[in-house]
Scaffold this motif. Structure first.
Motif, PDB file in Angstrom:
ATOM      1  N   VAL A  70     -18.715  31.026 -14.901  1.00  0.00           N
ATOM      2  CA  VAL A  70     -18.798  31.459 -13.348  1.00  0.00           C
ATOM      3  C   VAL A  70     -17.447  32.370 -13.279  1.00  0.00           C
ATOM      4  CG1 VAL A  70     -18.464  30.753 -11.184  1.00  0.00           C
ATOM      5  CG2 VAL A  70     -19.615  29.082 -12.813  1.00  0.00           C
ATOM      6  N   ARG A  71     -17.669  33.616 -12.855  1.00  0.00           N
ATOM      7  CA  ARG A  71     -16.471  34.375 -12.821  1.00  0.00           C
ATOM      8  C   ARG A  71     -16.608  35.184 -11.711  1.00  0.00           C
ATOM      9  NH1 ARG A  71     -16.110  37.224 -18.954  1.00  0.00           N
ATOM     10  NH2 ARG A  71     -16.833  35.362 -19.895  1.00  0.00           N
ATOM     11  N   ALA A  72     -15.557  34.997 -10.873  1.00  0.00           N
ATOM     12  CA  ALA A  72     -15.458  35.298  -9.352  1.00  0.00           C
ATOM     13  C   ALA A  72     -14.432  36.276  -9.169  1.00  0.00           C
ATOM     14  CB  ALA A  72     -15.123  34.004  -8.649  1.00  0.00           C
ATOM     15  N   GLU A  73     -14.669  37.100  -8.370  1.00  0.00           N
ATOM     16  CA  GLU A  73     -13.645  38.323  -8.127  1.00  0.00           C
ATOM     17  C   GLU A  73     -13.468  37.950  -6.663  1.00  0.00           C
ATOM     18  OE1 GLU A  73     -15.565  42.353  -8.301  1.00  0.00           O
ATOM     19  OE2 GLU A  73     -15.978  41.945 -10.396  1.00  0.00           O
ATOM     20  N   PRO A  74     -12.291  37.377  -6.298  1.00  0.00           N
ATOM     21  CA  PRO A  74     -12.273  36.877  -4.944  1.00  0.00           C
ATOM     22  C   PRO A  74     -12.016  37.903  -3.890  1.00  0.00           C
ATOM     23  CG  PRO A  74     -10.768  35.921  -6.585  1.00  0.00           C
ATOM     24  CD  PRO A  74     -11.319  36.792  -7.562  1.00  0.00           C
ATOM     25  N   ALA A  75     -11.512  39.122  -4.418  1.00  0.00           N
ATOM     26  CA  ALA A  75     -11.410  40.286  -3.422  1.00  0.00           C
ATOM     27  C   ALA A  75     -12.637  40.927  -2.763  1.00  0.00           C
ATOM     28  CB  ALA A  75     -10.600  41.246  -3.835  1.00  0.00           C
ATOM     29  N   SER A  76     -13.436  40.635  -3.644  1.00  0.00           N
ATOM     30  CA  SER A  76     -14.975  41.384  -3.022  1.00  0.00           C
ATOM     31  C   SER A  76     -15.930  40.436  -2.881  1.00  0.00           C
ATOM     32  CB  SER A  76     -15.622  42.209  -4.396  1.00  0.00           C
ATOM     33  OG  SER A  76     -15.986  41.469  -5.658  1.00  0.00           O
ATOM     34  N   GLY A  77     -15.742  39.157  -3.329  1.00  0.00           N
ATOM     35  CA  GLY A  77     -16.698  38.091  -3.093  1.00  0.00           C
ATOM     36  C   GLY A  77     -17.767  38.316  -4.089  1.00  0.00           C
ATOM     37  N   THR A  78     -17.525  38.753  -5.380  1.00  0.00           N
ATOM     38  CA  THR A  78     -18.812  38.932  -6.246  1.00  0.00           C
ATOM     39  C   THR A  78     -18.644  37.771  -7.179  1.00  0.00           C
ATOM     40  OG1 THR A  78     -18.866  41.100  -5.680  1.00  0.00           O
ATOM     41  CG2 THR A  78     -19.914  40.344  -7.932  1.00  0.00           C
ATOM     42  N   VAL A  79     -19.559  36.958  -7.456  1.00  0.00           N
ATOM     43  CA  VAL A  79     -19.597  35.920  -8.366  1.00  0.00           C
ATOM     44  C   VAL A  79     -20.691  35.961  -9.327  1.00  0.00           C
ATOM     45  CG1 VAL A  79     -19.298  33.426  -8.838  1.00  0.00           C
ATOM     46  CG2 VAL A  79     -18.673  34.470  -6.574  1.00  0.00           C
ATOM     47  N   ARG A  80     -20.288  35.979 -10.779  1.00  0.00           N
ATOM     48  CA  ARG A  80     -21.270  36.116 -11.732  1.00  0.00           C
ATOM     49  C   ARG A  80     -21.508  34.780 -12.229  1.00  0.00           C
ATOM     50  NH1 ARG A  80     -19.391  41.094 -11.739  1.00  0.00           N
ATOM     51  NH2 ARG A  80     -20.860  42.662 -11.427  1.00  0.00           N
ATOM     52  N   VAL A  81     -22.643  34.189 -12.279  1.00  0.00           N
ATOM     53  CA  VAL A  81     -22.936  32.883 -12.737  1.00  0.00           C
ATOM     54  C   VAL A  81     -23.962  32.906 -14.046  1.00  0.00           C
ATOM     55  CG1 VAL A  81     -23.472  30.622 -12.263  1.00  0.00           C
ATOM     56  CG2 VAL A  81     -22.649  31.970 -10.345  1.00  0.00           C
ATOM     57  N   GLU A  82     -23.789  32.124 -15.085  1.00  0.00           N
ATOM     58  CA  GLU A  82     -24.642  32.398 -16.324  1.00  0.00           C
ATOM     59  C   GLU A  82     -25.630  31.061 -16.032  1.00  0.00           C
ATOM     60  OE1 GLU A  82     -24.437  31.933 -20.998  1.00  0.00           O
ATOM     61  OE2 GLU A  82     -22.458  32.503 -20.145  1.00  0.00           O
ATOM     62  N   GLY A  83     -26.558  31.184 -15.871  1.00  0.00           N
ATOM     63  CA  GLY A  83     -27.546  30.202 -15.571  1.00  0.00           C
ATOM     64  C   GLY A  83     -28.036  29.610 -16.933  1.00  0.00           C
ATOM     65  N   ARG A  84     -28.368  28.376 -16.804  1.00  0.00           N
ATOM     66  CA  ARG A  84     -28.665  27.627 -18.356  1.00  0.00           C
ATOM     67  C   ARG A  84     -29.808  26.894 -18.399  1.00  0.00           C
ATOM     68  NH1 ARG A  84     -23.637  27.291 -21.455  1.00  0.00           N
ATOM     69  NH2 ARG A  84     -25.168  26.141 -23.019  1.00  0.00           N
ATOM     70  N   ALA A  85     -30.788  27.378 -17.444  1.00  0.00           N
ATOM     71  CA  ALA A  85     -32.302  27.201 -17.444  1.00  0.00           C
ATOM     72  C   ALA A  85     -32.468  25.563 -17.177  1.00  0.00           C
ATOM     73  CB  ALA A  85     -33.002  27.378 -18.767  1.00  0.00           C
TER      74      ALA A  85
END
Ligand SMILES: O=C(O)C1=C[C@@H](OP(=O)(O)O)[C@@H](O)[C@H](O)C1
Ligand SMILES: C=C(OP(=O)(O)O)C(=O)O
Length: 430
Positions: A70-85
């Motif tokens: 889970v990678r969050a960029e707090p300033a922009s509110g963008t979060v990348r989440v690697e789903g595991r099915a």
């Protein structure tokens, strides 16, 4: 997230009616649904404009402890989440949910999909909040759940492995979050699952938010016409680039500021297509005399010269109950808020907290098991308002300070649960 808040914050009254456009952060409810669903999806999702606050922090923290990337960029509110099915990578973990009802109630059904033991705990208040209906439902679906301190409460230890399909009933009388939690993980059950909500379903529009976010990630739920029974067939969420809309409950404070001062507030990013039930607060403001414009992509409230009192059933949108309670003393007639007993089980006993703090401000309040009647006084007097570690007590009662000189909010840092920048935004009304 508490950081640099003072112990007490004095709210300077406004000198003129507000006239402002205020941006509010992403919806807590949508953020925490989207993040968990993204983790269950097959592939990497991007959640944009996610709320960055304690409640979403605890969900992201739990997902990371469970082995998700889970990678969050707090300033922009963008979060990348690697789903595991639908796989839970870590076979065992120690998890903490803070006082986030959404994490406490959404995570355990997902943990049923992993091996365990997963130990889950929360704040002392979270240990008191209801969990029993969800725990019972999970047990009936084949998950082993042990309550290590008090039956039906956190801390719990979950041993999963499978979530059976079939038919299950769950009470929605204490919280709708039990039903939402089951729905979110239901597509990963071993067989089709039918969930029936029994008893009175409180906070019903939140179930619609759940269905909407599930649909956005590619899973349809079949609901009975009375929205009581939900059929979910085995399915997989597909990853998305998902924008979170602004938080309607957070917006209520700024709409209320317009109502209170006879001014104008516009909130961009919210509009007529939103599923957030807390926008029903606008109907209440309309009945109190405000003019409301709901466009596709913004909402504007204009306050009246004098506010009228109202009688209103707030069961479906009770997160705005405290917003109404804070402006009701400035109306020309009493206000009655009905059918909100379930708020006694939230961040604090909210009916009791509101009655106590309004009384401190010189406002007469009649409190019953499930309602409040607020009688406007000749003069609301200054006071130091206690907030009971409840973000909404702090945010709502700060509104009183916009009208009455000398109102102080104790422990203003509790707003970090859902709106760390609240007091900065409130300052933008000047
Ligand atoms: O599902 C959700 O996101 C929520 C549901 C509601 O809780 P209850 O169903 O416990 O009333 C609401 O009060 C809470 O702030 C968020
Ligand atoms: C009731 C609330 O939160 P929770 O998600 O912890 O139930 C709230 O935010 O008002």
């Amino acid at each position: 997230m508490r950081g640099t808040f003072p112990e007490e914050l004095k709210i300077p009254p406004l000198e003129r009616p507000v006239d402002a456009t205020i941006r509010v952060p992403g919806s807590k409810s949508v953020t925490n649904r989207a993040l968990l669903i993204a983790a269950l999806a097959t592939g990497t999702s991007t959640v944009r404009n996610a709320l960055m606050s304690d409640d979403s922090y605890w969900l992201m923290d739990a997902l990371r402890r469970l082995g998700f990337d889970v990678r969050a960029e707090p300033a922009s509110g963008t979060v990348r989440v690697e789903g595991r099915a639908g796989e839970i990578p870590a076979p065992t973990a120690e998890l903490y949910v803070g006082n986030a009802g959404t994490v406490a109630r959404f995570l355990p059904p997902a943990l049923s999909l992993g091996a365990g033991p997963y130990r889950v705990d929360g704040t002392p208040r979270m240990r008191e909040r209801p969990m029993e209906d969800l725990i019972d439902a999970l047990r009936r679906l084949g998950t082993r759940v042990e309550c290590t301190s008090k039956p039906g409460h956190f801390p719990i230890v979950i041993r999963g492995g499978t979530l059976h399909g079939g038919r299950i009933a769950i009470s929605g009388a204490k919280s709708s979050q039990f039903l939402s939690g089951l729905l979110i993980s239901a597509p990963y059950a071993a067989a089709p699952l039918s969930i029936e909500a029994t008893g009175e379903l409180v906070s019903k529009p939140y179930v619609d938010i759940t269905l909407e976010v599930m649909r956005a990630f590619g899973v349809e739920v079949e609901a009975s016409p009375d929205s009581r029974i939900f059929h979910i067939s085995p399915a997989r969420y597909t990853p998305q680039d998902y924008p979170v809309e602004p938080d309607a409950s957070a917006a209520s404070y700024f709409f209320a500021a317009a109502a209170l001062t006879g001014g104008r507030v516009r909130v961009p990013g919210l509009g007529r297509h939103s599923a957030q039930g807390d926008l029903r607060f606008l109907e209440v403001l309309h009945r109190m005399g405000c003019k409301i414009k709901i466009n596709d992509n913004h909402i504007e409230v204009r306050g009246p010269h004098t506010l009228r009192g109202v009688e209103v059933d707030m069961n479906a949108f009770s997160d705005t109950m405290m917003t109404l309670a804070a402006i009701a003393p400035f109306a020309t007639e009493p206000t009655t808020i009905r059918n909100v007993e379930h708020t006694r089980h939230q961040e604090t006993d909210r009916l009791s907290a509101v009655a106590t703090e309004l009384s401190r401000l010189g406002v007469r309040v009649r409190e019953t098991r499930d309602s409040l009647r607020i009688i406007p006084p000749k003069r609301v007097r200054p006071a130091i308002v206690e907030t009971y570690d409840d973000h909404r007590m702090a945010m709502a009662f700060a509104l009183v300070g916009l009208k009455v000189p000398g109102v102080c909010i104790r422990d203003p840092g509790c707003v970090t649960k859902t709106f760390p920048g609240y007091f900065r935004r409130l300052g933008e009304l000047r």
